[in-house]
Motif scaffolding. Sequence first.
Motif, PDB file in Angstrom:
ATOM      1  N   PHE A  18       0.885  -1.169   0.000  1.00 19.44           N
ATOM      2  CA  PHE A  18       0.000   0.000   0.000  1.00 19.44           C
ATOM      3  C   PHE A  18       0.922   1.218   0.000  1.00 19.44           C
ATOM      4  O   PHE A  18       1.538   1.537   1.023  1.00 19.44           O
ATOM      5  N   VAL A  19       1.021   1.892  -1.122  1.00 20.82           N
ATOM      6  CA  VAL A  19       2.044   2.911  -1.325  1.00 20.82           C
ATOM      7  C   VAL A  19       1.441   4.314  -1.363  1.00 20.82           C
ATOM      8  O   VAL A  19       0.562   4.600  -2.185  1.00 20.82           O
ATOM      9  N   ASP A  20       1.923   5.164  -0.488  1.00 22.42           N
ATOM     10  CA  ASP A  20       1.543   6.574  -0.514  1.00 22.42           C
ATOM     11  C   ASP A  20       2.147   7.230  -1.755  1.00 22.42           C
ATOM     12  O   ASP A  20       3.193   6.807  -2.244  1.00 22.42           O
ATOM     13  N   LEU A  21       1.490   8.278  -2.244  1.00 24.69           N
ATOM     14  CA  LEU A  21       1.974   8.945  -3.456  1.00 24.69           C
ATOM     15  C   LEU A  21       2.845  10.162  -3.147  1.00 24.69           C
ATOM     16  O   LEU A  21       4.042  10.172  -3.370  1.00 24.69           O
ATOM     17  N   ILE A  50      -0.929  -1.203  -4.636  1.00 24.01           N
ATOM     18  CA  ILE A  50      -2.113  -0.356  -4.541  1.00 24.01           C
ATOM     19  C   ILE A  50      -1.643   1.009  -4.045  1.00 24.01           C
ATOM     20  O   ILE A  50      -1.090   1.112  -2.950  1.00 24.01           O
ATOM     21  N   LEU A  51      -1.836   2.026  -4.854  1.00 27.35           N
ATOM     22  CA  LEU A  51      -1.513   3.385  -4.426  1.00 27.35           C
ATOM     23  C   LEU A  51      -2.613   3.853  -3.491  1.00 27.35           C
ATOM     24  O   LEU A  51      -3.790   3.823  -3.853  1.00 27.35           O
ATOM     25  N   VAL A  52      -2.249   4.251  -2.285  1.00 22.00           N
ATOM     26  CA  VAL A  52      -3.219   4.661  -1.263  1.00 22.00           C
ATOM     27  C   VAL A  52      -2.931   6.125  -0.931  1.00 22.00           C
ATOM     28  O   VAL A  52      -1.927   6.442  -0.303  1.00 22.00           O
ATOM     29  N   THR A  53      -3.819   6.994  -1.386  1.00 17.83           N
ATOM     30  CA  THR A  53      -3.547   8.421  -1.314  1.00 17.83           C
ATOM     31  C   THR A  53      -4.671   9.197  -0.643  1.00 17.83           C
ATOM     32  O   THR A  53      -5.846   8.860  -0.812  1.00 17.83           O
ATOM     33  N   ASN A  54      -4.297  10.240   0.065  1.00 21.54           N
ATOM     34  CA  ASN A  54      -5.280  11.114   0.689  1.00 21.54           C
ATOM     35  C   ASN A  54      -5.775  12.201  -0.264  1.00 21.54           C
ATOM     36  O   ASN A  54      -6.353  13.188   0.180  1.00 21.54           O
ATOM     37  N   TYR A  76       1.896   0.416 -10.948  1.00 20.62           N
ATOM     38  CA  TYR A  76       0.875   0.125  -9.931  1.00 20.62           C
ATOM     39  C   TYR A  76      -0.264  -0.684 -10.540  1.00 20.62           C
ATOM     40  O   TYR A  76      -0.443  -0.738 -11.758  1.00 20.62           O
ATOM     41  N   ASP A  77      -1.037  -1.329  -9.652  1.00 24.45           N
ATOM     42  CA  ASP A  77      -2.178  -2.135 -10.094  1.00 24.45           C
ATOM     43  C   ASP A  77      -3.499  -1.401  -9.946  1.00 24.45           C
ATOM     44  O   ASP A  77      -4.395  -1.571 -10.763  1.00 24.45           O
ATOM     45  N   ASP A  78      -3.643  -0.604  -8.884  1.00 20.46           N
ATOM     46  CA  ASP A  78      -4.903   0.105  -8.653  1.00 20.46           C
ATOM     47  C   ASP A  78      -4.638   1.261  -7.697  1.00 20.46           C
ATOM     48  O   ASP A  78      -3.539   1.398  -7.154  1.00 20.46           O
ATOM     49  N   ALA A 210      -8.721   0.005   0.120  1.00 18.01           N
ATOM     50  CA  ALA A 210      -7.490  -0.541  -0.460  1.00 18.01           C
ATOM     51  C   ALA A 210      -7.500  -2.065  -0.450  1.00 18.01           C
ATOM     52  O   ALA A 210      -7.086  -2.710  -1.423  1.00 18.01           O
ATOM     53  N   ARG A 211      -7.991  -2.646   0.638  1.00 17.28           N
ATOM     54  CA  ARG A 211      -8.052  -4.113   0.703  1.00 17.28           C
ATOM     55  C   ARG A 211      -9.037  -4.666  -0.327  1.00 17.28           C
ATOM     56  O   ARG A 211      -8.790  -5.721  -0.920  1.00 17.28           O
ATOM     57  N   ARG A 212     -10.145  -3.968  -0.528  1.00 19.04           N
ATOM     58  CA  ARG A 212     -11.107  -4.429  -1.540  1.00 19.04           C
ATOM     59  C   ARG A 212     -10.507  -4.350  -2.942  1.00 19.04           C
ATOM     60  O   ARG A 212     -10.707  -5.252  -3.761  1.00 19.04           O
TER      61      ARG A 212
END
Length: 290
Positions: A18-21, A50-54, A76-78, A210-212
């Motif tokens: 889970f990667v922050d941008l 999975i890019l996980v961004t605020n 990235y995948d999603d 992100a998990r979904r």
Amino acid sequence: MHIISALSEISDRYGAMFVDLWGCVHDGVQAYPGAVEALRAYRQSGGKVILVTNSPRPRAGVAEQIAEMDVTTDAYDDIATSGDSARVAMFTGAVGEDVFHIGPDFDVGFFEPPAILTDPAPIRRVPLDQAQGVVCTGPFDAFADPATLRPQLLAAKTRGLKLLCANPDIVVDRGGVREYCAGAIAELYTEMGGVSLYFGKPHPPIYDLARRRLARIADVPDSSILAMGDGPATDAAGAMGEDLDLLFVSGGLGARETDTQVGGDPDPAKLERYMAETGVVASYVIGTLR
């Protein structure tokens, strides 16, 4: 605390990341040298990203934005965004149907109903004195002290309006220039006695999203997910709260305090002091993603 110099040193221990941008993959203007290559290599070895961004933007908007910064789709995948989590809440009536919007005009895409909802509430942007709630995607002026919004926030608090925060980040550095985010306004509103609702990091809704997104492409247990980020109060706190291993990127928000140069490692003593002061507990630390 284990300082690494390259993602490849630990990447084979994890099935997904889970990667922050902002602060990890780009600086708000351009991708960091080596960051895209590191993620691309990880995916080529079978890992999922999975890019996980605020970001308050929907997923498609973030994809377009980062493409302009040379973050290519093979890295990235999603994407899971705070904006998507917050939009679902807004369109299911979290703060009413008539809302006062605090944010720049380019965030208008936030008010497009998400495709996953079959019967979204009819959301209307209205003046503050007609609003049932407040939606904050960011400040009107990213360089102005959030306190300039005290009159509007006081009026909203007096009427008992809830504030939906689409981006819990307090500040970001755009090309080295610090800007305020929606989280700074929501923090002030809470301090004033108002109720703020959060959907991005470090809060659970964005990790659920992100998990979904990950589950659609691979079955990866939490023990095999590595969270990566540079924000102590968002990325680090979120990973710690979700009990995920954390790769802390010292060259983002904490670059000055940890004496981390782009492409280099942090000063160990300064890093240790910074992590103690901010409460970050990380499995690994890297200066910049590479």
